[in-house]
Design an enzyme around this catalytic site. Structure first.
Site, PDB file in Angstrom:
ATOM      1  N   GLU A 191       0.974  -1.225  -0.203  1.00  0.00           N
ATOM      2  CA  GLU A 191      -0.272  -0.135  -0.200  1.00  0.00           C
ATOM      3  C   GLU A 191       1.274   1.373  -0.093  1.00  0.00           C
ATOM      4  OE1 GLU A 191      -1.862  -1.097   3.822  1.00  0.00           O
ATOM      5  OE2 GLU A 191      -3.194  -1.910   2.899  1.00  0.00           O
ATOM      6  N   TYR A 231       7.745   1.908  -7.701  1.00  0.00           N
ATOM      7  CA  TYR A 231       7.309   0.630  -8.076  1.00  0.00           C
ATOM      8  C   TYR A 231       6.750   0.488  -9.348  1.00  0.00           C
ATOM      9  CZ  TYR A 231       6.519   1.440  -2.858  1.00  0.00           C
ATOM     10  OH  TYR A 231       7.127   1.772  -1.210  1.00  0.00           O
TER      11      TYR A 231
END
Length: 173
Positions: free
Chosen positions: A130, A142
């Site tokens: 998250e 990411y």
């Protein structure tokens, strides 16, 4: 030069300072950090990135403090840390924290790569995490690693900011 090693109980004060510097009111408390370290190696992996042979740039009020000693016998300064929860086929990247004065040096990516390698060693097929929706630097890292958004949690961070749930699958080599 940065090296990555398993975290030790002696790192707890430094990890807490990193949490505060990096996450503010979303920081984990000492009890949560102790829990992470207590879960090693059963379900947790906690890694520390440190400068080896460096004098460290954080002063007394620096976010991470400094650690003396190290494998090479010189001074070392903690630049960041990361935590992974690995259960069955799924790994969950719990935390990646890099000292604010050391960001954009590839430390976060090195920690992420090391966590993903640990997840593969444990037989995980996928990784989840998250990230705050407005954390552009983390999102770019990411996405460059291959994570894709699979969900959005509205108001996850104190009812103010959304969390994006990202997934990397398969973990591969």
């Amino acid at each position: 030069m940065i090296s990555i090693r398993p975290a030790r109980t002696a790192d707890l004060v430094t990890l807490r300072a990193l949490e505060t510097a990096c996450f503010g009111r979303d920081a984990w408390g000492e009890q949560a950090l102790e829990g992470e370290l207590a879960g090693v190696p059963d379900t947790r992996c906690v890694l520390v990135a440190e400068d080896t042979g460096a004098s460290g740039s954080a002063g007394p009020s620096g976010p991470a403090g400094e650690i003396s000693g190290g494998a090479a016998g010189g001074d070392t300064a903690v630049a960041g840390y990361a935590s992974l929860l690995a259960v069955a086929a799924t790994a969950d990247v719990q935390r990646i924290a890099v000292r604010p004065d050391r960001r954009r040096e590839g430390i976060g990516r090195a920690l992420l790569d090391a966590l993903l390698a640990k997840a593969r060693e444990r037989g995980c097929a996928e990784a989840l995490l998250e990230v705050r929706h407005d954390n552009a630097a983390a999102l770019a890292m990411y996405e460059a690693t291959g994570f894709e958004q699979i969900a959005r949690r509205r108001g996850y961070y104190h009812g103010v900011a959304d969390a994006l749930v990202l997934r990397l699958a398969p973990l591969g080599e």
